[in-house]
Design an enzyme around this catalytic site. Sequence first.
Site, short mmCIF file in Angstrom:
data_model
loop_
_atom_site.label_atom_id
_atom_site.label_comp_id
_atom_site.label_asym_id
_atom_site.label_seq_id
_atom_site.Cartn_x
_atom_site.Cartn_y
_atom_site.Cartn_z
N SER A 161 43.66 47.78 53.99
CA SER A 161 42.38 48.45 54.23
C SER A 161 42.41 49.79 53.50
O SER A 161 42.82 49.86 52.34
CB SER A 161 42.19 48.61 55.74
N TYR A 212 32.13 50.95 50.24
CA TYR A 212 33.59 50.80 50.32
C TYR A 212 34.09 51.17 51.72
O TYR A 212 34.83 50.40 52.34
CB TYR A 212 34.25 51.69 49.26
N LYS A 251 35.83 48.63 54.49
CA LYS A 251 37.18 48.81 55.02
C LYS A 251 37.17 48.93 56.55
O LYS A 251 38.12 48.54 57.21
CB LYS A 251 37.85 50.03 54.36
N1 LIG Z 1 44.78 52.98 45.21
C1 LIG Z 1 44.38 53.62 46.31
O1 LIG Z 1 44.42 54.86 46.37
C2 LIG Z 1 43.91 52.85 47.50
C3 LIG Z 1 43.66 53.55 48.67
C4 LIG Z 1 43.25 52.87 49.79
C5 LIG Z 1 43.11 51.51 49.75
N2 LIG Z 1 43.34 50.82 48.58
C6 LIG Z 1 43.19 49.38 48.60
O2 LIG Z 1 44.32 48.79 48.03
C7 LIG Z 1 43.97 47.51 47.50
C8 LIG Z 1 44.48 47.43 46.06
O3 LIG Z 1 43.70 48.32 45.28
P1 LIG Z 1 44.26 49.13 44.03
O4 LIG Z 1 44.13 50.55 44.32
O5 LIG Z 1 45.56 48.57 43.60
O6 LIG Z 1 43.08 48.79 43.01
P2 LIG Z 1 43.09 47.99 41.65
O7 LIG Z 1 44.12 48.54 40.75
O8 LIG Z 1 41.68 47.99 41.20
O9 LIG Z 1 43.54 46.55 42.11
C9 LIG Z 1 42.67 45.67 42.76
C10 LIG Z 1 43.17 44.29 42.52
O10 LIG Z 1 42.30 43.38 43.18
C11 LIG Z 1 42.07 42.30 42.30
N3 LIG Z 1 40.78 41.71 42.63
C12 LIG Z 1 39.59 42.33 42.72
N4 LIG Z 1 38.62 41.45 43.00
C13 LIG Z 1 39.23 40.24 43.08
C14 LIG Z 1 38.76 38.93 43.32
N5 LIG Z 1 37.46 38.67 43.54
N6 LIG Z 1 39.66 37.92 43.33
C15 LIG Z 1 40.96 38.16 43.09
N7 LIG Z 1 41.45 39.37 42.87
C16 LIG Z 1 40.60 40.40 42.84
C17 LIG Z 1 42.08 42.93 40.90
O11 LIG Z 1 42.40 41.99 39.91
P3 LIG Z 1 41.25 41.32 38.98
O12 LIG Z 1 40.25 42.38 38.67
O13 LIG Z 1 41.99 40.81 37.79
O14 LIG Z 1 40.69 40.20 39.80
C18 LIG Z 1 43.21 43.91 41.06
O15 LIG Z 1 44.47 43.30 40.81
C19 LIG Z 1 42.45 47.41 47.62
O16 LIG Z 1 42.11 46.64 48.74
C20 LIG Z 1 42.02 48.86 47.80
O17 LIG Z 1 40.80 48.97 48.46
C21 LIG Z 1 43.74 51.48 47.46
#
Ligand SMILES: NC(=O)c1ccc[n+]([C@@H]2O[C@H](COP(=O)([O-])OP(=O)(O)OC[C@H]3O[C@@H](n4cnc5c(N)ncnc54)[C@H](OP(=O)(O)O)[C@@H]3O)[C@@H](O)[C@H]2O)c1
Length: 259
Positions: free
Chosen positions: A147, A163, A167
């Site tokens: 989340s 967003y 979450k």
């Molecule tokens: N980074 C942060 O600071 C942060 C903070 C809080 C929460 N989060 C959460 O952590 C998780 C990972 O995010 P991240 O920060 O690593 O972002 P990211 O780099 O944009 O990674 C998101 C991943 O989700 C995949 N994805 C998106 N839509 C998809 C779909 N329909 N089917 C399959 N795969 C899909 C993307 O791959 P493709 O585009 O190739 O499908 C990508 O690998 C998310 O849930 C995000 O909300 C991140």
Amino acid sequence: MIATALEHNGATVYIVGRRLPVLEKAAKERSRYGRMLPLQGDITSRESLLVIVDIIRQRHGYIDLLVNNAGVAQGIIRKYDHQGDIRSLQDTLWNAASPQDFTDVFDANVTGVYYCTVAFLELLHDGNVRRSRTDPHHVTSQVITVSSVAAFRRDDRPYSIPYTLSKVASTHMSKMFANILKDWKIRSNVIAPGIFPSEMTNGLIPDSHVARDVPLQRAGKLEDIAGLTLFLASKAGSYVDGTVHITDGGRLSMFSSTY
Ligand SMILES: NC(=O)c1ccc[n+]([C@@H]2O[C@H](COP(=O)([O-])OP(=O)(O)OC[C@H]3O[C@@H](n4cnc5c(N)ncnc54)[C@H](OP(=O)(O)O)[C@@H]3O)[C@@H](O)[C@H]2O)c1
């Protein structure tokens, strides 16, 4: 980061995303034992989910852990200073997120998490059955949903309204699943990260004051999310179910929140 932590500690990890080259690059750069396996798929498509489940069923017959990590952020608010002008605020809120942004974000972060969890239930159950044959005190199967601390913020500076709301929903859904799945001893927990470097945050957050201004004065690192994931996946975390685990360097304490 999560896949790396699991693979480096002995798991076979399937990583799923829509862009196969990105998955292949990640597996090449991150895998230590050649057990990080790319699978192209779209979690917003039930057909795609069934294909993924079928491939893993044929290759392994079960899973121990499902990590609902895929997520998207759209409808980002970029203007916060309105100097008392209600029309300026109205304009920002009207235009920051379109109805399609709400739909797309909810498709991935809520509906996708729901169907992904449901699609893998039988394989999670088969993991429990398999482990119980050799160890009556085995670590039971688990769903971890990623989340965000955004889910708990109620201050006036949300990063994106769709967003944050998505979450909130996925966090609550995970708690519901802990109950829905209790008779099968499939656990359901949430990891709620603060700011971690990724495609989603690159260019937006890590180098700015936002990451440095948290109490621990840095963005999250691989070790931070790895420690939490390995704890939840291990015997040490095997009594943990229906809970939320924040890893944000203290960021949430900076906002009015519901946590
Ligand atoms: N980074 C942060 O600071 C942060 C903070 C809080 C929460 N989060 C959460 O952590 C998780 C990972 O995010 P991240 O920060 O690593 O972002 P990211 O780099 O944009 O990674 C998101 C991943 O989700 C995949 N994805 C998106 N839509 C998809 C779909 N329909 N089917 C399959 N795969 C899909 C993307 O791959 P493709 O585009 O190739 O499908 C990508 O690998 C998310 O849930 C995000 O909300 C991140």
